[in-house]
Design an enzyme around this catalytic site. Structure first.
Site, PDB file in Angstrom:
ATOM      1  N   ARG A 220       1.126  12.136  -9.253  1.00  0.00           N
ATOM      2  CA  ARG A 220       1.650  10.784  -9.025  1.00  0.00           C
ATOM      3  C   ARG A 220       3.039  10.595  -9.628  1.00  0.00           C
ATOM      4  O   ARG A 220       3.807   9.738  -9.200  1.00  0.00           O
ATOM      5  CB  ARG A 220       0.716   9.728  -9.638  1.00  0.00           C
ATOM      6  CG  ARG A 220      -0.664   9.667  -9.016  1.00  0.00           C
ATOM      7  CD  ARG A 220      -1.405   8.439  -9.542  1.00  0.00           C
ATOM      8  NE  ARG A 220      -2.837   8.478  -9.309  1.00  0.00           N
ATOM      9  CZ  ARG A 220      -3.445   8.071  -8.185  1.00  0.00           C
ATOM     10  NH1 ARG A 220      -2.727   7.609  -7.181  1.00  0.00           N
ATOM     11  NH2 ARG A 220      -4.745   8.137  -8.066  1.00  0.00           N
TER      12      ARG A 220
ATOM     13  N   ASP B  72      -3.736   5.861   6.351  1.00  0.00           N
ATOM     14  CA  ASP B  72      -4.129   7.130   6.958  1.00  0.00           C
ATOM     15  C   ASP B  72      -5.059   6.807   8.133  1.00  0.00           C
ATOM     16  O   ASP B  72      -4.611   6.572   9.241  1.00  0.00           O
ATOM     17  CB  ASP B  72      -4.801   7.965   5.859  1.00  0.00           C
ATOM     18  CG  ASP B  72      -5.153   9.370   6.290  1.00  0.00           C
ATOM     19  OD1 ASP B  72      -4.711   9.783   7.365  1.00  0.00           O
ATOM     20  OD2 ASP B  72      -5.869  10.060   5.548  1.00  0.00           O
TER      21      ASP B  72
ATOM     22  N   GLU C  17       0.844  -1.201   0.000  1.00  0.00           N
ATOM     23  CA  GLU C  17       0.000   0.000   0.000  1.00  0.00           C
ATOM     24  C   GLU C  17       0.874   1.244   0.000  1.00  0.00           C
ATOM     25  O   GLU C  17       2.009   1.226   0.483  1.00  0.00           O
ATOM     26  CB  GLU C  17      -0.913  -0.060   1.240  1.00  0.00           C
ATOM     27  CG  GLU C  17      -1.878   1.093   1.428  1.00  0.00           C
ATOM     28  CD  GLU C  17      -2.884   1.281   0.308  1.00  0.00           C
ATOM     29  OE1 GLU C  17      -2.451   1.553  -0.821  1.00  0.00           O
ATOM     30  OE2 GLU C  17      -4.098   1.199   0.579  1.00  0.00           O
ATOM     31  N   ASP C  18       0.341   2.325  -0.563  1.00  0.00           N
ATOM     32  CA  ASP C  18       1.104   3.576  -0.579  1.00  0.00           C
ATOM     33  C   ASP C  18       1.091   4.241   0.797  1.00  0.00           C
ATOM     34  O   ASP C  18       2.128   4.631   1.322  1.00  0.00           O
ATOM     35  CB  ASP C  18       0.572   4.542  -1.654  1.00  0.00           C
ATOM     36  CG  ASP C  18      -0.939   4.781  -1.570  1.00  0.00           C
ATOM     37  OD1 ASP C  18      -1.615   4.139  -0.731  1.00  0.00           O
ATOM     38  OD2 ASP C  18      -1.447   5.617  -2.329  1.00  0.00           O
TER      39      ASP C  18
HETATM   40  P1  IMP Z   1      -7.397   5.420   4.794  1.00  0.00           P
HETATM   41  O1  IMP Z   1      -8.531   4.458   4.533  1.00  0.00           O
HETATM   42  O2  IMP Z   1      -7.877   6.645   5.512  1.00  0.00           O
HETATM   43  O3  IMP Z   1      -6.241   4.770   5.498  1.00  0.00           O
HETATM   44  O4  IMP Z   1      -6.949   5.954   3.396  1.00  0.00           O
HETATM   45  C1  IMP Z   1      -5.994   5.335   2.666  1.00  0.00           C
HETATM   46  C2  IMP Z   1      -5.959   5.852   1.246  1.00  0.00           C
HETATM   47  O5  IMP Z   1      -6.215   7.250   1.194  1.00  0.00           O
HETATM   48  C3  IMP Z   1      -4.585   5.665   0.673  1.00  0.00           C
HETATM   49  O6  IMP Z   1      -4.464   4.433   0.015  1.00  0.00           O
HETATM   50  C4  IMP Z   1      -4.433   6.845  -0.252  1.00  0.00           C
HETATM   51  O7  IMP Z   1      -4.894   6.498  -1.535  1.00  0.00           O
HETATM   52  C5  IMP Z   1      -5.306   7.909   0.331  1.00  0.00           C
HETATM   53  N1  IMP Z   1      -4.535   8.912   1.112  1.00  0.00           N
HETATM   54  C6  IMP Z   1      -4.449   9.021   2.457  1.00  0.00           C
HETATM   55  N2  IMP Z   1      -3.677  10.049   2.833  1.00  0.00           N
HETATM   56  C7  IMP Z   1      -3.256  10.620   1.671  1.00  0.00           C
HETATM   57  C8  IMP Z   1      -2.390  11.743   1.402  1.00  0.00           C
HETATM   58  O8  IMP Z   1      -1.842  12.445   2.277  1.00  0.00           O
HETATM   59  N3  IMP Z   1      -2.180  12.009   0.069  1.00  0.00           N
HETATM   60  C9  IMP Z   1      -2.745  11.284  -0.934  1.00  0.00           C
HETATM   61  N4  IMP Z   1      -3.547  10.225  -0.719  1.00  0.00           N
HETATM   62  C10 IMP Z   1      -3.797   9.892   0.579  1.00  0.00           C
HETATM   63 MG    MG Z   2      -3.949   3.676  -1.824  1.00  0.00          MG
END
Ligand code: IMP
Ligand code: MG
Length: 178
Positions: free
Chosen positions: A168, A106, A102-103
């Site tokens: 990206r 969050d 995963e990138d």
């Molecule tokens: P989560 O479900 O809140 O953990 O969100 C995860 C996804 O949100 C990641 O796979 C990213 O695609 C996107 N994301 C979360 N934070 C960022 C950020 O700071 N920049 C860009 N994409 C983000």
């Molecule tokens: Mg992602």
């Protein structure tokens, strides 16, 4: 480039391409060691992880496979809070050593849901390799086996991560400026 503009916002560099390269090589060496003889299946989560997955794979020295899944929960700068189904899970993961690539993690909600979906297919082992983690935003308890960098809660872009579809292509990680 220290400062870049993506759409209507300015971003300042926070993790350089060289720092990424070094740290990803370390993590790849660690995963190679842990997965020796296990032929892991990497499951890279599109779109954001494509660059990380490509560089990580180059550093893996034990036999392995890679496949791609898709799972979107983010639009613009704020999480929509809704996550969709897993698309593209064509590979048989039952009994496999699966590493989700995963990138960024969050809130952790995307990963939590993805892991629960993957567990239904009974992998032998299921681990997470995330390029970035924002520990301050985590809303669920997650076991993240491999993290390259922990970062503050600010919005970032680059190295596969986008701001509303753009940015990206940037070879480094940039943080939004106030
Ligand atoms: P989560 O479900 O809140 O953990 O969100 C995860 C996804 O949100 C990641 O796979 C990213 O695609 C996107 N994301 C979360 N934070 C960022 C950020 O700071 N920049 C860009 N994409 C983000
Ligand atoms: Mg992602």
């Amino acid at each position: 480039m220290e400062i870049v503009t993506v759409k209507d916002k300015k971003f300042a560099i926070s993790i350089t391409a060289e720092q990424l390269r070094q740290r990803i090589a370390e993590i790849a060496a660690q995963i190679s060691k842990d997965m020796e003889g296990k032929k892991p299946l990497f499951l890279a989560v599109l779109n954001g992880s494509f660059m990380y997955a490509a560089d990580l794979m180059r550093g893996i020295t034990t036999p392995c496979e890679i496949s791609f899944v898709r799972f979107a929960s983010y639009e613009g700068m704020h999480s929509t809070g809704c996550v969709n189904e897993v698309l593209g899970l064509a590979e048989e993961i039952k009994g496999r050593n699966v590493i989700v690539v995963e990138d960024i993690i969050d809130s952790g909600l995307t990963m939590q849901l993805l892991l629960s979906k993957l567990r239904e297919h009974q992998p032998a082992d299921l681990r997470v390799a995330s390029l970035l983690v924002k520990p301050g935003n985590l809303k669920v308890e997650l076991d993240i086996a491999y993290t390259c960098f922990e970062i503050p809660n600010d919005f970032i872009v680059g190295y596969g991560l986008d701001y509303d579809g753009e940015g990206r292509n940037l070879p480094a990680i940039y943080t939004v400026m106030e």
